[in-house]
Write a protein that holds these residues in place. Sequence first.
Motif, PDB file in Angstrom:
ATOM      1  N   VAL A   1       0.840  -1.197   0.000  1.00  0.00           N
ATOM      2  CA  VAL A   1       0.000   0.000   0.000  1.00  0.00           C
ATOM      3  C   VAL A   1       0.877   1.250   0.000  1.00  0.00           C
ATOM      4  CG1 VAL A   1      -1.855   1.215   1.192  1.00  0.00           C
ATOM      5  CG2 VAL A   1      -1.765  -1.280   1.261  1.00  0.00           C
ATOM      6  N   PHE A   2       1.865   1.279   0.881  1.00  0.00           N
ATOM      7  CA  PHE A   2       2.777   2.417   0.922  1.00  0.00           C
ATOM      8  C   PHE A   2       3.612   2.510  -0.352  1.00  0.00           C
ATOM      9  CE2 PHE A   2       1.981   2.458   5.539  1.00  0.00           C
ATOM     10  CZ  PHE A   2       1.810   3.825   5.722  1.00  0.00           C
ATOM     11  N   SER A   3       3.947   1.358  -0.923  1.00  0.00           N
ATOM     12  CA  SER A   3       4.688   1.353  -2.190  1.00  0.00           C
ATOM     13  C   SER A   3       3.867   2.010  -3.296  1.00  0.00           C
ATOM     14  CB  SER A   3       5.043  -0.087  -2.566  1.00  0.00           C
ATOM     15  OG  SER A   3       5.593  -0.156  -3.860  1.00  0.00           O
ATOM     16  N   SER A   4       2.577   1.705  -3.338  1.00  0.00           N
ATOM     17  CA  SER A   4       1.704   2.314  -4.339  1.00  0.00           C
ATOM     18  C   SER A   4       1.564   3.814  -4.116  1.00  0.00           C
ATOM     19  CB  SER A   4       0.323   1.652  -4.310  1.00  0.00           C
ATOM     20  OG  SER A   4       0.405   0.281  -4.635  1.00  0.00           O
ATOM     21  N   ALA A   5       1.414   4.204  -2.842  1.00  0.00           N
ATOM     22  CA  ALA A   5       1.318   5.630  -2.522  1.00  0.00           C
ATOM     23  C   ALA A   5       2.587   6.362  -2.937  1.00  0.00           C
ATOM     24  CB  ALA A   5       1.074   5.800  -1.026  1.00  0.00           C
ATOM     25  N   LYS A   6       3.720   5.721  -2.718  1.00  0.00           N
ATOM     26  CA  LYS A   6       5.005   6.326  -3.093  1.00  0.00           C
ATOM     27  C   LYS A   6       5.088   6.558  -4.591  1.00  0.00           C
ATOM     28  CE  LYS A   6      10.014   5.636  -2.658  1.00  0.00           C
ATOM     29  NZ  LYS A   6      11.085   4.692  -2.240  1.00  0.00           N
TER      30      LYS A   6
END
Length: 306
Positions: free
Chosen positions: A258-263
């Motif tokens: 999820v954080f990877s996608s947000a990044k």
Amino acid sequence: MQISKDYIRVSDGQELYVMRYEPPSPIGHVHIIHGMAEHIGRYTEFAEYLASRGFIVSAHDQRGHGKTAERNGVKGYFADQDGFERVVEDAHAVITEVQMSTGNLPLILFGHSMGSFVTRRYMQLYSEDISRVVLSGTGGDPGTYGKIGLAVAVASAKSQGKQQPSKALGKMTFGNYNKPFKEEGSSYAWLTRDKEAVAKYEADPWCGFESTNQFYIDLFSGLAVINKPSEIAKIRKDLPVLLISGAKDPVGDNGKGVFSSAKQFVEAGMVNVKVYLSEQGRHELLNELDRHAHFEIIGDWMCGND
């Protein structure tokens, strides 16, 4: 509140099952894009909640799913080719039809799981038409694993046929998801802590079915496209996006994906990207034990309370 059910015919002749919830004096339009091997009937409580907040809510059974597959199509099958792009255009057709009949209200997209991937492609193609986006239970770039999955799916389609359901590809894709929860007695415990919701899922003939070889070709192809920096760069920079997931959701790699996608969004220059992880939540926050708290978090954000 008025609830309507209908079918909308799209350009290739498929008829998509559509539900609409219309409150008096609506403030906006939310369109829900459901996940893999499920259907929009599972979103009734959430849709009614959003309607109580003043939103017109529309949702459709994607091709190969629910009443759309029941009426025309093959369960777990998008199209003979370019199926991922086809379902994105299906969503666009449905949304356009609803917008024409209700007026051009601010459009908010809510996509869950596979629906979040469809939504991410929609953002890349039509971000100028969208007011806000909620990505629920999304995942990160599968990278090499996705390429391997695509190769296996292509080979399986050639040897077994495009429309052949694939237990092997399903196991390859989801096989490890339930390992942390295997003592709970259900292979779908990874969805939610709510055992009653899991039992309903297991008893529903339109949930948890095996998808076809061609479906997995479309899925892995779509994942490759939505994770391309050049495609992410097409999204308008000021589009507000909320990524909401469970911290124990295997689809989002317990938050890492999820954080990877947000990044990815931030690196593309997007300036209003927020992540919310529910500490004990699993894959389906809308069906979790504390789902009403998640309804409120999402509803508040949709109303602009950032």
